[in-house]
Scaffold this active site. Structure first.
Site, PDB file in Angstrom:
ATOM      1  NE  ARG A 180      -0.387  -4.748  -4.632  1.00 23.84           N
ATOM      2  CZ  ARG A 180      -1.609  -4.144  -5.118  1.00 23.84           C
ATOM      3  NH1 ARG A 180      -2.606  -4.888  -6.528  1.00 23.84           N
ATOM      4  NH2 ARG A 180      -1.563  -3.015  -5.489  1.00 23.84           N
ATOM      5  CB  ILE A 212      -2.104  -2.589  -0.706  1.00 29.81           C
ATOM      6  CG1 ILE A 212      -1.019  -3.662  -1.514  1.00 29.81           C
ATOM      7  CG2 ILE A 212      -3.714  -2.745  -1.682  1.00 29.81           C
ATOM      8  CD1 ILE A 212      -1.206  -4.773  -1.434  1.00 29.81           C
ATOM      9  CB  SER A 213       1.342   2.166  -2.228  1.00 30.36           C
ATOM     10  OG  SER A 213       1.572   2.261  -1.115  1.00 30.36           O
ATOM     11  CD  GLN A 214       0.638   3.116  -9.106  1.00 26.54           C
ATOM     12  OE1 GLN A 214       0.985   4.062  -8.830  1.00 26.54           O
ATOM     13  NE2 GLN A 214       0.786   2.725 -10.663  1.00 26.54           N
ATOM     14  N   PRO A 215       1.728  -1.409  -6.950  1.00 28.69           N
ATOM     15  CG  PRO A 215       0.880  -3.351  -7.914  1.00 28.69           C
ATOM     16  CD  PRO A 215       0.280  -1.708  -8.128  1.00 28.69           C
TER      17      PRO A 215
END
Ligand code: SAH
Length: 214
Positions: A33, A59-62
Protein backbone atom coordinates in the site's frame (compact mmCIF):
# COMPACT_ATOMS: atom_id res chain seq x y z
CA UNK A 1 8.57 4.83 8.02
CA UNK A 2 6.04 2.03 7.95
CA UNK A 3 7.16 -1.36 9.25
CA UNK A 4 6.05 -4.98 9.05
CA UNK A 5 4.60 -4.75 12.56
CA UNK A 6 2.07 -2.16 11.40
CA UNK A 7 1.07 -4.37 8.46
CA UNK A 8 0.55 -7.31 10.81
CA UNK A 9 -1.52 -5.21 13.20
CA UNK A 10 -3.65 -3.94 10.30
CA UNK A 11 -4.36 -7.55 9.32
CA UNK A 12 -5.40 -8.51 12.84
CA UNK A 13 -7.58 -5.39 13.05
CA UNK A 14 -9.32 -6.38 9.80
CA UNK A 15 -9.95 -9.88 11.17
CA UNK A 16 -11.39 -8.44 14.36
CA UNK A 17 -13.69 -6.25 12.24
CA UNK A 18 -15.10 -9.38 10.58
CA UNK A 19 -13.01 -9.82 7.43
CA UNK A 20 -12.71 -13.60 7.27
CA UNK A 21 -11.91 -14.44 3.66
CA UNK A 22 -8.31 -15.69 3.73
CA UNK A 23 -7.70 -14.94 0.06
CA UNK A 24 -8.70 -11.32 0.63
CA UNK A 25 -6.46 -11.08 3.71
CA UNK A 26 -3.59 -12.63 1.70
CA UNK A 27 -4.08 -10.10 -1.11
CA UNK A 28 -3.84 -7.26 1.43
CA UNK A 29 -0.75 -8.88 2.93
CA UNK A 30 0.85 -9.11 -0.54
CA UNK A 31 0.06 -5.61 -1.80
CA UNK A 32 2.48 -2.78 -0.97
CA UNK A 33 0.00 0.00 0.00
CA UNK A 34 2.96 2.32 0.63
CA UNK A 35 3.56 2.51 -3.14
CA UNK A 36 0.04 3.75 -3.87
CA UNK A 37 0.11 6.78 -1.57
CA UNK A 38 2.20 9.95 -1.56
CA UNK A 39 5.64 9.91 0.09
CA UNK A 40 4.68 12.25 2.94
CA UNK A 41 1.97 9.80 4.09
CA UNK A 42 4.37 6.84 4.18
CA UNK A 43 4.23 6.40 7.95
CA UNK A 44 0.42 5.97 7.70
CA UNK A 45 0.47 3.36 4.92
CA UNK A 46 -0.86 0.57 7.15
CA UNK A 47 -3.21 2.56 9.35
CA UNK A 48 -6.84 1.64 8.89
CA UNK A 49 -7.80 5.05 7.50
CA UNK A 50 -8.49 6.60 4.09
CA UNK A 51 -5.67 8.85 2.79
CA UNK A 52 -5.78 11.69 0.30
CA UNK A 53 -4.14 11.15 -3.11
CA UNK A 54 -3.95 13.64 -6.03
CA UNK A 55 -6.85 15.60 -7.56
CA UNK A 56 -8.86 15.83 -4.28
CA UNK A 57 -9.45 12.07 -4.30
CA UNK A 58 -8.84 9.43 -1.65
CA UNK A 59 -7.52 5.89 -1.37
CA UNK A 60 -10.19 4.06 0.64
CA UNK A 61 -9.75 2.78 4.18
CA UNK A 62 -8.26 -0.76 4.10
CA UNK A 63 -11.34 -2.12 5.93
CA UNK A 64 -13.59 -0.81 3.14
CA UNK A 65 -11.32 -2.23 0.43
CA UNK A 66 -11.36 -5.62 2.20
CA UNK A 67 -15.12 -5.56 2.85
CA UNK A 68 -16.01 -4.59 -0.73
CA UNK A 69 -13.63 -7.22 -2.12
CA UNK A 70 -15.15 -9.91 0.11
CA UNK A 71 -18.68 -8.96 -0.98
CA UNK A 72 -17.64 -8.91 -4.64
CA UNK A 73 -16.28 -12.46 -4.51
CA UNK A 74 -19.01 -14.04 -2.38
CA UNK A 75 -18.69 -17.81 -2.12
CA UNK A 76 -17.41 -18.22 -5.67
CA UNK A 77 -14.34 -20.22 -6.68
CA UNK A 78 -11.27 -18.14 -7.55
CA UNK A 79 -9.95 -16.77 -9.75
CA UNK A 80 -13.01 -15.06 -11.21
CA UNK A 81 -12.78 -14.37 -14.91
CA UNK A 82 -13.42 -10.61 -15.34
CA UNK A 83 -13.91 -7.73 -12.92
CA UNK A 84 -14.74 -4.11 -13.79
CA UNK A 85 -13.77 -1.32 -11.40
CA UNK A 86 -15.09 2.23 -11.68
CA UNK A 87 -12.71 4.80 -10.15
CA UNK A 88 -9.09 3.60 -10.47
CA UNK A 89 -7.81 6.39 -8.21
CA UNK A 90 -4.47 5.29 -6.73
CA UNK A 91 -4.79 1.81 -8.25
CA UNK A 92 -4.70 0.07 -4.86
CA UNK A 93 -8.10 -1.62 -5.10
CA UNK A 94 -7.30 -2.80 -8.65
CA UNK A 95 -3.97 -4.24 -7.43
CA UNK A 96 -5.84 -6.24 -4.77
CA UNK A 97 -8.38 -7.47 -7.34
CA UNK A 98 -5.66 -8.48 -9.81
CA UNK A 99 -4.80 -11.35 -7.45
CA UNK A 100 -8.39 -12.65 -7.45
CA UNK A 101 -9.45 -12.54 -11.10
CA UNK A 102 -7.89 -13.33 -14.46
CA UNK A 103 -8.53 -9.89 -15.95
CA UNK A 104 -9.24 -6.55 -14.28
CA UNK A 105 -10.71 -3.63 -16.22
CA UNK A 106 -10.64 -0.27 -14.48
CA UNK A 107 -11.88 3.17 -15.53
CA UNK A 108 -10.80 6.58 -14.20
CA UNK A 109 -12.22 9.95 -15.28
CA UNK A 110 -9.16 11.97 -14.12
CA UNK A 111 -6.37 11.90 -16.70
CA UNK A 112 -3.60 12.52 -14.13
CA UNK A 113 -4.71 9.62 -11.91
CA UNK A 114 -5.17 7.38 -14.95
CA UNK A 115 -1.60 8.11 -16.12
CA UNK A 116 -0.06 7.67 -12.66
CA UNK A 117 -1.73 4.31 -12.08
CA UNK A 118 -0.88 3.09 -15.58
CA UNK A 119 2.79 3.86 -14.94
CA UNK A 120 2.77 2.24 -11.50
CA UNK A 121 1.11 -0.97 -12.78
CA UNK A 122 3.71 -1.27 -15.50
CA UNK A 123 6.59 -0.66 -13.05
CA UNK A 124 5.21 -3.26 -10.65
CA UNK A 125 4.47 -5.65 -13.52
CA UNK A 126 0.73 -6.07 -12.87
CA UNK A 127 0.00 -7.46 -16.34
CA UNK A 128 -3.69 -8.29 -15.99
CA UNK A 129 -4.95 -4.78 -15.17
CA UNK A 130 -6.36 -2.85 -18.14
CA UNK A 131 -7.02 0.86 -17.70
CA UNK A 132 -9.19 3.33 -19.54
CA UNK A 133 -9.46 7.10 -19.21
CA UNK A 134 -13.21 7.60 -19.51
CA UNK A 135 -16.52 8.25 -17.77
CA UNK A 136 -17.40 5.10 -15.83
CA UNK A 137 -21.16 5.73 -16.03
CA UNK A 138 -21.00 3.98 -19.42
CA UNK A 139 -19.14 0.93 -18.11
CA UNK A 140 -16.83 -0.89 -20.56
CA UNK A 141 -19.11 -2.72 -22.99
CA UNK A 142 -16.31 -4.28 -25.06
CA UNK A 143 -15.37 -6.75 -22.30
CA UNK A 144 -18.84 -7.34 -20.77
CA UNK A 145 -20.29 -9.35 -19.13
CA UNK A 146 -18.38 -9.09 -15.84
CA UNK A 147 -18.44 -11.56 -12.93
CA UNK A 148 -18.03 -8.57 -10.67
CA UNK A 149 -18.39 -4.78 -10.87
CA UNK A 150 -16.99 -2.63 -8.06
CA UNK A 151 -17.73 1.08 -7.94
CA UNK A 152 -15.46 3.18 -5.71
CA UNK A 153 -17.20 6.57 -6.08
CA UNK A 154 -20.83 7.22 -5.12
CA UNK A 155 -23.53 7.88 -7.75
CA UNK A 156 -26.98 9.04 -6.61
CA UNK A 157 -28.55 6.07 -8.39
CA UNK A 158 -27.29 2.72 -9.68
CA UNK A 159 -26.10 3.33 -13.28
CA UNK A 160 -28.17 1.32 -15.77
CA UNK A 161 -25.22 0.56 -18.08
CA UNK A 162 -23.45 -1.16 -15.18
CA UNK A 163 -26.50 -3.31 -14.36
CA UNK A 164 -26.63 -4.38 -18.02
CA UNK A 165 -22.95 -5.34 -18.11
CA UNK A 166 -23.20 -7.67 -15.11
CA UNK A 167 -23.07 -11.43 -15.79
CA UNK A 168 -26.55 -13.01 -15.90
CA UNK A 169 -25.12 -15.96 -13.99
CA UNK A 170 -24.88 -14.54 -10.45
CA UNK A 171 -22.77 -11.52 -11.38
CA UNK A 172 -22.19 -9.35 -8.29
CA UNK A 173 -21.92 -5.56 -8.05
CA UNK A 174 -20.73 -3.66 -4.96
CA UNK A 175 -21.58 0.03 -5.08
CA UNK A 176 -22.05 2.98 -2.68
CA UNK A 177 -25.25 4.87 -3.55
CA UNK A 178 -26.42 8.22 -2.18
CA UNK A 179 -25.61 11.89 -1.84
CA UNK A 180 -22.59 13.60 -0.31
CA UNK A 181 -23.67 13.07 3.29
CA UNK A 182 -25.60 9.86 3.26
CA UNK A 183 -24.55 6.78 1.30
CA UNK A 184 -25.39 3.10 1.59
CA UNK A 185 -23.07 0.35 0.36
CA UNK A 186 -25.18 -2.04 -1.73
CA UNK A 187 -24.61 -5.59 -2.94
CA UNK A 188 -26.47 -6.43 -6.14
CA UNK A 189 -26.66 -10.00 -7.45
CA UNK A 190 -28.00 -10.68 -10.94
CA UNK A 191 -29.88 -13.95 -10.53
CA UNK A 192 -31.04 -14.16 -14.17
CA UNK A 193 -31.43 -11.69 -17.07
CA UNK A 194 -34.40 -9.93 -15.46
CA UNK A 195 -33.82 -10.45 -11.74
CA UNK A 196 -31.50 -8.41 -9.53
CA UNK A 197 -31.34 -8.94 -5.74
CA UNK A 198 -30.33 -5.73 -3.92
CA UNK A 199 -29.12 -5.73 -0.33
CA UNK A 200 -28.02 -2.79 1.84
CA UNK A 201 -24.76 -3.57 3.65
CA UNK A 202 -23.64 -0.53 5.67
CA UNK A 203 -23.31 3.26 5.64
CA UNK A 204 -20.20 4.54 3.88
CA UNK A 205 -18.60 7.79 2.72
CA UNK A 206 -17.12 7.95 -0.79
CA UNK A 207 -16.28 10.84 -3.10
CA UNK A 208 -19.14 11.49 -5.56
CA UNK A 209 -19.24 9.75 -8.92
CA UNK A 210 -19.08 12.56 -11.49
CA UNK A 211 -19.99 12.55 -15.19
CA UNK A 212 -17.56 13.33 -17.97
CA UNK A 213 -13.78 13.14 -18.29
CA UNK A 214 -11.28 15.47 -16.71
N1 SAH B 1 -10.41 2.63 -6.02
C1 SAH B 1 -9.60 3.77 -5.67
C2 SAH B 1 -10.38 4.80 -4.84
C3 SAH B 1 -10.60 5.94 -5.70
S1 SAH B 1 -11.49 7.33 -5.12
C4 SAH B 1 -8.31 3.37 -4.97
O1 SAH B 1 -8.12 2.19 -4.69
O2 SAH B 1 -7.48 4.24 -4.74
C5 SAH B 1 -12.71 7.41 -6.40
C6 SAH B 1 -12.20 7.64 -7.81
O3 SAH B 1 -13.33 7.61 -8.67
C7 SAH B 1 -11.52 9.00 -8.02
O4 SAH B 1 -10.24 8.80 -8.53
C8 SAH B 1 -12.45 9.70 -9.02
O5 SAH B 1 -11.76 10.53 -9.93
C9 SAH B 1 -13.09 8.51 -9.74
N2 SAH B 1 -14.36 8.79 -10.41
C10 SAH B 1 -15.41 9.57 -10.00
N3 SAH B 1 -16.40 9.56 -10.90
C11 SAH B 1 -15.99 8.73 -11.92
C12 SAH B 1 -16.57 8.32 -13.17
N4 SAH B 1 -17.77 8.75 -13.58
N5 SAH B 1 -15.85 7.48 -13.95
C13 SAH B 1 -14.62 7.04 -13.57
N6 SAH B 1 -14.01 7.41 -12.42
C14 SAH B 1 -14.69 8.24 -11.60
Amino acid sequence: MYDMASKESLLSELKSMGILNLTVLDAIQNTPRELFISAEKLNQAYENIPLSINCDQTISQPYIVAKMTELLIGERALPLSKILEIGTGSGYQAAILSQLATQIYTIERHDLLYKKSKKLFSELNYQNIHLKHDDGFKGWQAHAPYDGIIVTAAPSEIPLALLNQLSENHGRMVIPVGNKLNQELKLIIRKDPQKYDIKNIESVKFVPMLSGKK
